[in-house]
Motif scaffolding. Structure first.
Motif, PDB file in Angstrom:
ATOM      1  N   PRO B 233     138.141 -40.190 -20.743  1.00 41.61           N
ATOM      2  CA  PRO B 233     137.383 -38.951 -20.575  1.00 41.61           C
ATOM      3  C   PRO B 233     137.918 -37.802 -21.421  1.00 41.61           C
ATOM      4  O   PRO B 233     137.232 -36.826 -21.645  1.00 41.61           O
ATOM      5  CB  PRO B 233     137.539 -38.633 -19.087  1.00 41.61           C
ATOM      6  N   ARG B 234     139.168 -37.930 -21.879  1.00 38.03           N
ATOM      7  CA  ARG B 234     139.756 -36.883 -22.717  1.00 38.03           C
ATOM      8  C   ARG B 234     140.323 -37.518 -23.980  1.00 38.03           C
ATOM      9  O   ARG B 234     140.788 -38.653 -23.949  1.00 38.03           O
ATOM     10  CB  ARG B 234     140.920 -36.191 -22.001  1.00 38.03           C
ATOM     11  N   ALA B 235     140.338 -36.754 -25.035  1.00 39.38           N
ATOM     12  CA  ALA B 235     140.910 -37.265 -26.280  1.00 39.38           C
ATOM     13  C   ALA B 235     141.298 -36.092 -27.156  1.00 39.38           C
ATOM     14  O   ALA B 235     140.806 -34.973 -26.980  1.00 39.38           O
ATOM     15  CB  ALA B 235     139.903 -38.153 -26.992  1.00 39.38           C
ATOM     16  N   GLY B 327     139.807 -32.415 -27.195  1.00 44.48           N
ATOM     17  CA  GLY B 327     140.644 -31.215 -27.259  1.00 44.48           C
ATOM     18  C   GLY B 327     141.027 -30.855 -28.688  1.00 44.48           C
ATOM     19  O   GLY B 327     141.076 -31.713 -29.573  1.00 44.48           O
ATOM     20  N   SER B 328     141.277 -29.581 -28.876  1.00 50.20           N
ATOM     21  CA  SER B 328     141.604 -29.119 -30.228  1.00 50.20           C
ATOM     22  C   SER B 328     143.043 -28.643 -30.346  1.00 50.20           C
ATOM     23  O   SER B 328     143.474 -28.236 -31.419  1.00 50.20           O
ATOM     24  CB  SER B 328     140.674 -27.964 -30.613  1.00 50.20           C
ATOM     25  N   GLU B 329     143.767 -28.683 -29.242  1.00 54.08           N
ATOM     26  CA  GLU B 329     145.145 -28.178 -29.260  1.00 54.08           C
ATOM     27  C   GLU B 329     146.071 -29.261 -29.815  1.00 54.08           C
ATOM     28  O   GLU B 329     146.182 -30.331 -29.241  1.00 54.08           O
ATOM     29  CB  GLU B 329     145.563 -27.834 -27.829  1.00 54.08           C
ATOM     30  N   PRO B 330     146.738 -28.998 -30.949  1.00 54.49           N
ATOM     31  CA  PRO B 330     147.637 -30.021 -31.498  1.00 54.49           C
ATOM     32  C   PRO B 330     148.783 -30.333 -30.533  1.00 54.49           C
ATOM     33  O   PRO B 330     149.232 -29.462 -29.792  1.00 54.49           O
ATOM     34  CB  PRO B 330     148.181 -29.375 -32.781  1.00 54.49           C
ATOM     35  N   ARG B 331     149.219 -31.560 -30.544  1.00 52.70           N
ATOM     36  CA  ARG B 331     150.332 -31.991 -29.693  1.00 52.70           C
ATOM     37  C   ARG B 331     151.601 -32.017 -30.533  1.00 52.70           C
ATOM     38  O   ARG B 331     151.567 -32.340 -31.719  1.00 52.70           O
ATOM     39  CB  ARG B 331     150.061 -33.377 -29.110  1.00 52.70           C
ATOM     40  N   ARG B 355     146.293 -34.224 -38.177  1.00 48.61           N
ATOM     41  CA  ARG B 355     146.479 -32.796 -37.948  1.00 48.61           C
ATOM     42  C   ARG B 355     146.668 -32.468 -36.477  1.00 48.61           C
ATOM     43  O   ARG B 355     147.036 -31.354 -36.120  1.00 48.61           O
ATOM     44  CB  ARG B 355     145.292 -32.020 -38.496  1.00 48.61           C
ATOM     45  N   MET B 356     146.399 -33.439 -35.590  1.00 49.19           N
ATOM     46  CA  MET B 356     146.507 -33.152 -34.164  1.00 49.19           C
ATOM     47  C   MET B 356     147.882 -33.476 -33.599  1.00 49.19           C
ATOM     48  O   MET B 356     148.155 -33.188 -32.438  1.00 49.19           O
ATOM     49  CB  MET B 356     145.450 -33.959 -33.397  1.00 49.19           C
ATOM     50  N   VAL B 357     148.717 -34.117 -34.353  1.00 48.57           N
ATOM     51  CA  VAL B 357     150.066 -34.440 -33.874  1.00 48.57           C
ATOM     52  C   VAL B 357     151.071 -33.886 -34.871  1.00 48.57           C
ATOM     53  O   VAL B 357     151.003 -34.177 -36.066  1.00 48.57           O
ATOM     54  CB  VAL B 357     150.258 -35.967 -33.709  1.00 48.57           C
ATOM     55  N   GLN B 358     151.956 -33.062 -34.369  1.00 54.07           N
ATOM     56  CA  GLN B 358     152.983 -32.475 -35.227  1.00 54.07           C
ATOM     57  C   GLN B 358     154.348 -32.952 -34.761  1.00 54.07           C
ATOM     58  O   GLN B 358     154.602 -33.034 -33.562  1.00 54.07           O
ATOM     59  CB  GLN B 358     152.915 -30.951 -35.143  1.00 54.07           C
ATOM     60  N   ILE B 359     155.199 -33.234 -35.718  1.00 50.97           N
ATOM     61  CA  ILE B 359     156.544 -33.698 -35.387  1.00 50.97           C
ATOM     62  C   ILE B 359     157.546 -32.628 -35.797  1.00 50.97           C
ATOM     63  O   ILE B 359     157.619 -32.239 -36.965  1.00 50.97           O
ATOM     64  CB  ILE B 359     156.882 -35.015 -36.106  1.00 50.97           C
ATOM     65  N   ALA B 360     158.300 -32.159 -34.809  1.00 48.62           N
ATOM     66  CA  ALA B 360     159.476 -31.332 -35.101  1.00 48.62           C
ATOM     67  C   ALA B 360     160.674 -32.263 -34.948  1.00 48.62           C
ATOM     68  O   ALA B 360     160.750 -33.011 -33.977  1.00 48.62           O
ATOM     69  CB  ALA B 360     159.572 -30.175 -34.122  1.00 48.62           C
ATOM     70  N   LEU B 576     150.165 -45.014 -32.073  1.00 45.41           N
ATOM     71  CA  LEU B 576     151.286 -45.052 -31.125  1.00 45.41           C
ATOM     72  C   LEU B 576     151.676 -43.631 -30.712  1.00 45.41           C
ATOM     73  O   LEU B 576     151.894 -43.352 -29.525  1.00 45.41           O
ATOM     74  CB  LEU B 576     152.478 -45.782 -31.752  1.00 45.41           C
ATOM     75  N   LEU B 577     151.752 -42.733 -31.670  1.00 45.50           N
ATOM     76  CA  LEU B 577     152.176 -41.371 -31.343  1.00 45.50           C
ATOM     77  C   LEU B 577     151.087 -40.619 -30.580  1.00 45.50           C
ATOM     78  O   LEU B 577     151.384 -39.774 -29.734  1.00 45.50           O
ATOM     79  CB  LEU B 577     152.585 -40.622 -32.611  1.00 45.50           C
ATOM     80  N   ARG B 578     149.847 -40.923 -30.844  1.00 44.12           N
ATOM     81  CA  ARG B 578     148.781 -40.304 -30.051  1.00 44.12           C
ATOM     82  C   ARG B 578     148.833 -40.799 -28.604  1.00 44.12           C
ATOM     83  O   ARG B 578     148.619 -40.036 -27.675  1.00 44.12           O
ATOM     84  CB  ARG B 578     147.412 -40.599 -30.655  1.00 44.12           C
ATOM     85  N   TRP B 579     149.095 -42.078 -28.452  1.00 43.44           N
ATOM     86  CA  TRP B 579     149.263 -42.598 -27.074  1.00 43.44           C
ATOM     87  C   TRP B 579     150.423 -41.877 -26.392  1.00 43.44           C
ATOM     88  O   TRP B 579     150.355 -41.559 -25.204  1.00 43.44           O
ATOM     89  CB  TRP B 579     149.553 -44.099 -27.136  1.00 43.44           C
ATOM     90  N   LEU B 580     151.451 -41.591 -27.162  1.00 48.99           N
ATOM     91  CA  LEU B 580     152.648 -40.970 -26.592  1.00 48.99           C
ATOM     92  C   LEU B 580     152.333 -39.593 -25.997  1.00 48.99           C
ATOM     93  O   LEU B 580     152.910 -39.214 -24.980  1.00 48.99           O
ATOM     94  CB  LEU B 580     153.710 -40.837 -27.692  1.00 48.99           C
ATOM     95  N   VAL B 581     151.422 -38.867 -26.620  1.00 47.53           N
ATOM     96  CA  VAL B 581     151.221 -37.463 -26.228  1.00 47.53           C
ATOM     97  C   VAL B 581     149.848 -37.149 -25.635  1.00 47.53           C
ATOM     98  O   VAL B 581     149.674 -36.091 -25.036  1.00 47.53           O
ATOM     99  CB  VAL B 581     151.450 -36.532 -27.444  1.00 47.53           C
TER     100      VAL B 581
END
Lengths: 269, 777
Positions: B233-235, B327-331, B355-360, B576-581
């Motif tokens: 229901p969310r992505a 959703g538009s908020e980057p993770r 662009r939706m997943v940022q790594i620090a 994998l990283l999208r699943w993570l967040v």
């Protein structure tokens, strides 16, 4: 009989002259030492392999007396320069690199196993179409190439002739002091020309008409540096002659910091 | 036949009570039966000497048994067996005749609609026979019951059927009327998911039997029906999603059908995914997963459809609708790496395109130096790995690379646990020379967080020999649980995907991750050079969050050793990283039980509200701002749920069909510091957006086969009976036996049942026939 000595000396002088000329153009290759490193260095599983690029040399735009095997332009200063650099890498970073030196050839897909490669005397490099494509793919997939030890306008043109086969449309840009590659491990805010060991006898930091050091790069679409270019300089000599009392420490120090930054950058960007 | 033998309808025996009307006590009957048995035994035994030799064995026992049964039966008849049963008083009771008026009753079968068949059945004598003994009232039934004067008032166009609710409402509305029984003519296609216990209780409280009459084929001849479509229901924007479509077909086994996923909220109803599949055996549930890119942020309405096949009886059940809130908020992910290594570089490179997943990240480049990347301001991670919840909990995911457990202080380790357990974040551990068991994680306080039981020994990390000289390699392959996982899907087709995994270049290194824990899912395995199969990618849910192990630091070869343009490496890591967040909640997490409201606008909004440290915030002020179609808007205050700190709920009803956007905000009053500390400032804790949609008339198109099971259960639970239309001639005979309405107690003799006389004759005849057979007559 009076003519015997001059006559017999003439070919000897000729041979000596040719040898000196060849050494000037190709440098001292130290074949014996190369084979020692090359043959007695069973690889040790490592994260990072110091890899020098092997390619076919073709002097001055296609002369037939360049060649690919040891002794070709690609192997200048090998292995001492590389070895000294590797020692610094092990001492000053946490990069896992226990394996001895490594030579990678563009005629094999194994080049893809080593995302870092170092090439020298690139004013002499030539590629077949297949080799150029392999290096092109290597860089765009994430590989990093550092080139060193070529001087002046002619060398640059010859280097770019090869580079245009690999990356035809990519611009070459001058790196600024604030670029990330100069701050990833050491903050290198002051750079200067790093001369070859010729400096010891001549005091000159340049060769040919390469008076100004060129810190340049080619980037990918995301701005990542794929090719780091050290033109009008010879960092390899600076590593190799670091333990020479005649060669100034400031050149070696900068050369080590530069290459460690380049490697760290390659492994983080 | 039943009534011929037993004289009364079956319902008399089902509902009545057995009784012996004889004046003598029952124990006298038992005594006499025993006396008859004993007397016959004595008589037979005393004459055994004179009997033929063959009668001296078991045959005499058989004769004794038959004669005893005969005697016992005659004695029972003397005690006047009977059944007492409540019976409706003639002309004093009402029979409610309910006819399903929903759209599914308009389906035409055998030349007439289901409702027309029901009407015809009633007109062909059933109503008349009922009217002879009772008053009848006609009702039409869809969402509610409505009385009608004539069968001509029926019009099968109602978009919904709620049998249970209708019966409950009927029971309540007629509480002052003598309803003797209910006759329900329906196909049983109820849209409320069954008959509720409340409805059954209401009917049983009044003892009203419901006689159900089933119309419609119990099996369609030619139909494909989508049973379900499961879509997250969310992505996050630009996510790759999976639609797990389940369907059932009849009459098309072996045929091919096109499945599509369309974004009907886009201008041209863009096709997101399409696949042709072969239909399996009749009646079997089939499942197929379609992968698609959801696109940019916003509320998306997806239409999942199976293309109609030639001759399909019902094509309206070939389409399902699902709502996805994009959703538009980057993770943000915090990646801690203990050494410069290629895996780090190539993971970061894979994420450059997302662009939706940022790594620090923090990378330990030398013994005393750390390199930070991807930071949003110079202070971020300036002191290394965070030590305070508010610093760590700003991230939605955490990756720990080749870092020893001892690098983290006990407080930081506890923070990592809280990050997953309480904050609901995702934790990914990578293999490496300082990772997992080799990094001392097997002796850390976080072992329960791991999806595997790590090996107790060290030296579990192995690098590939120099690839140029090496002859043995570590390869990856898909595990069964990875077949349907969105993480490991490199190619849409499942079989091609499994094959694709086998063609991935070998890994540069691997680490033994130990044994997967119960509840963990192994999505991919690796085959070591020694031929051992070890888990490569293991995932598990832990607390509010999730954990995973990727037991290698050498997947970068998938990028470098694949042809230029091959997306496998980048796609895998992005997924994998999208699943993570993706499922990591914010401070406010709003939800609804179902995003699709079918025919009923009632909805319960729930919000889980957390403070800055992700502790429950029960003192928050929570509001839901709802925007719907045609200017519908509402501001709903949500109230705390007792015994669930931090949870808030509100009930609301969507008045119109269409899409609704809801923003839930949570605020908290913070006391001021200093002299005016009695006053406070309102601080927003967070907000969340959700979407839901009301659709009317859709559910009626599904499950159109007669739901005989539901009708039978309804009849059985209320004391009624399920009838086929052809048997309805007997309905009038069964109706009177009811305890509802105005009744009288009736006693029905059993001694004169035809069956009794038949049994008496049979017993005597059996003895005679046996004696003839034995040759002693």
């Amino acid at each position: 009989m009076k003519l015997v000595r001059p006559i017999s000396a003439t070919p000897l002088l000729l041979l000596l002259s040719l040898g000196l000329f060849a050494m000037q153009r190709g440098g001292y290759q130290g074949y014996g030492r190369q084979s020692y490193y090359y043959q007695t260095g069973p690889s040790v599983p490592s994260e990072f392999y110091w890899s020098r690029l092997q390619y076919t040399s073709s002097y001055a735009g296609g002369s037939s007396y360049g060649f690919r095997r040891f002794g070709g332009g690609w192997s200048r200063d090998y292995p001492k320069a590389d070895n000294d650099c590797l020692i610094a890498l092990r001492r000053l970073t946490r990069i896992n690199s226990p394996s001895p030196l490594n030579v990678v050839d563009l005629d094999s897909d194994h080049v893809y196993d080593y995302p870092w490669i170092y090439a020298v005397s690139v004013n002499n490099w030539t590629f077949t179409d297949e080799e150029a494509k392999r290096l092109h793919d290597y860089l765009l997939k994430g590989g990093f190439l550092m080139v060193d030890d070529f001087h002046g306008t002619d060398d640059w043109e010859h280097f770019m002739a090869g580079m245009r086969m690999v990356l035809p449309d990519r611009p070459v840009e001058d790196l600024r002091d604030e670029d990330e590659i100069y701050h990833v491990l050491y903050d290198i805010n002051e750079k200067f020309q790093i001369p070859s060991e010729v400096y010891v006898n001549t005091g000159r930091t340049y060769e040919k008409d390469g008076y100004v050091p060129k810190w340049r790069a080619i980037r990918n679409d995301h701005g990542r540096i794929m090719v780091a270019i050290c033109a009008n300089m010879h960092l390899g000599d600076a590593w190799e002659w670091a333990d020479s009392p005649q060669y100034p420490e400031k050149f070696s120090g900068l050369a080590f910091r530069i290459v460690l930054n380049y490697i760290t950058y390659a492994m983080t960007h | 036949m039943f009534e011929f033998l037993f004289k009364y309808p079956r319902s008399v025996y089902a509902r009545g009570q057995f009784a012996l009307l004889g004046a003598w006590p029952k124990w006298v009957l038992v005594l006499l039966i025993l006396a008859v048995a004993a007397g016959l035994a004595w008589l037979i035994r005393s004459r055994l000497q004179q009997a033929a030799p063959m009668m001296r064995g078991w045959r005499s026992g058989v004769v004794w048994g038959l004669q005893t049964l005969l005697g016992a039966l005659l004695l029972v008849l003397l005690w006047q067996p009977a059944i007492t049963i409540s019976e409706l008083k003639p002309q004093q009771n009402i029979i409610a005749v309910l006819v399903d008026d929903s759209r599914s009753m308009a389906i035409s079968e055998d030349g007439a609609t289901r409702q027309a068949q029901a009407v015809k059945t009633l007109q062909n004598g059933v109503l008349a026979s009922l009217n002879r003994g009772f008053q009848t009232r006609l009702y039409r039934v869809d969402a509610v019951p409505a009385r009608i004067d004539s069968l001509k008032d029926l019009q099968p166009d109602a978009p919904v059927t709620r049998i249970g609710e209708s019966l409950k409402q009927l029971s309540e509305e007629t509480s002052d009327l003598p309803i003797g029984a209910v006759v329900l003519l329906s196909d049983g296609a109820d849209n409320a998911g069954g008959i509720s216990a409340d409805a059954i209780s209401a009917l049983r409280a009044r003892h009203i039997p419901v006689h159900t009459v089933g119309f419609g084929r119990e099996r369609a001849e030619h139909d494909v029906e989508l049973d379900d479509a499961v879509v997250a229901p969310r992505a996050l924007a630009d996510s790759r999603l999976a639609a797990k479509v389940t369907w059932r077909q009849r009459g098309y086994a072996g045929a091919k059908i096109n499945l599509t996923v369309r974004d009907v909220s886009s201008p041209q109803a863009k096709v997101l995914a399409a696949r042709t599949v072969t239909l399996g055996p009749d009646g079997n549930l089939q499942t197929e997963t379609l992968m698609f890119d959801i696109g940019g942020a916003g509320a998306r309405t997806l239409q999942i459809a199976a293309a109609p096949l030639p001759g399909e009886e019902n094509t309206a059940n070939n389409t399902l609708t699902r709502v996805v809130n994009v959703g538009s908020e980057p993770r943000r992910i915090l990646y801690v790496e203990g050494e410069p290594r290629w895996e780090y570089k190539f993971i970061r490179q894979a994420e450059e395109d997302d662009r939706m997943v940022q790594i620090a990240s923090i990378d330990r480049t030398s013994e005393n130096k750390f390199y930070r990347q991807g930071i949003s301001d110079p202070k971020e991670l300036a002191n290394g790995f965070p030590s305070r919840p508010e610093d760590l909990f700003v991230y939605q995911g955490l990756i720990i690379g080749s870092v020893e457990a001892g690098y983290f202080t006990p407080g930081q380790q506890e923070l990592i646990r809280e990050f997953v357990d309480r904050r609901g974040g995702g934790l990914l551990l990578l293999g490496g020379q300082f990772a997992l068991a080799d990094g001392g994680w097997n002796a850390s306080s976080l072992t329960d967080l791991m999806p595997t039981t790590l090996p107790t020994q060290s030296a579990t990390f192995h690098r590939e020999a120099d690839p140029r000289n090496g002859t043995t390699h570590t390869t990856a392959e898909l595990a069964p649980a990875g077949i349907d996982s969105i993480i490991t899907r490199l190619v849409d087709d499942p079989a091609a995907n499994a094959a694709r995994w086998k063609t991935l270049p070998y890994l540069m290194d691997y680490e033994d991750p130990g044994t997967p824990k119960p509840g963990a899912a192994v999505l991919a395995n690796m085959i070591t050079p020694e031929g051992r199969k070890l888990p490569l990618l293991i995932t598990e849910n832990f607390g509010q969050g999730r954990t995973a192990i990727m037991a290698t630091g050498g997947s970068w070869r998938w990028q470098m050793s694949s042809p230029l343009g091959d997306t496998a490496h980048d796609l895998f890591w992005q997924q994998l990283l999208r699943w993570l967040v993706s499922d990591t909640p914010g401070h406010v997490s709003a939800s609804v039980p179902a995003q699709l409201l079918l025919d009923n606008g009632a909805i319960t909004l729930t919000a889980d509200v957390r403070d800055q440290q992700y502790n429950p915030a029960p003192d928050a002020k929570v509001e839901a701002h709802i925007l719907g179609p045609s200017g519908v808007g509402a501001l709903v205050e949500m109230t705390p749920v007792p015994d669930s700190p931090g949870q808030f709920q509100a009930a609301w009803s969507a008045p119109k069909t269409g899409a609704y956007l809801t923003e839930v905000t949570a605020q908290r009053s913070v006391p001021n510091q200093g002299p005016d500390r009695n006053t406070g400032t309102v601080k927003e804790l967070g907000r969340d957006v959700l979407t839901f949609q009301r659709m009317d008339g859709v559910a009626e198109n599904f499950h159109t086969e007669q739901n005989r099971d539901l009708l039978e259960r309804l009849a059985a639970q209320t004391g009624g009976q399920y009838w086929k239309p052809a048997d309805l001639g007997k309905l009038a005979g069964a109706i009177p036996f009811s305890e509802a309405g105005v009744t009288m107690r009736e006693t029905k003799d059993l001694w004169n049942l035809p069956l009794v006389f038949l049994v008496l004759l049979l017993l005597r005849f059996s003895e005679w026939w046996l004696r003839r057979k034995w040759g002693i007559v």
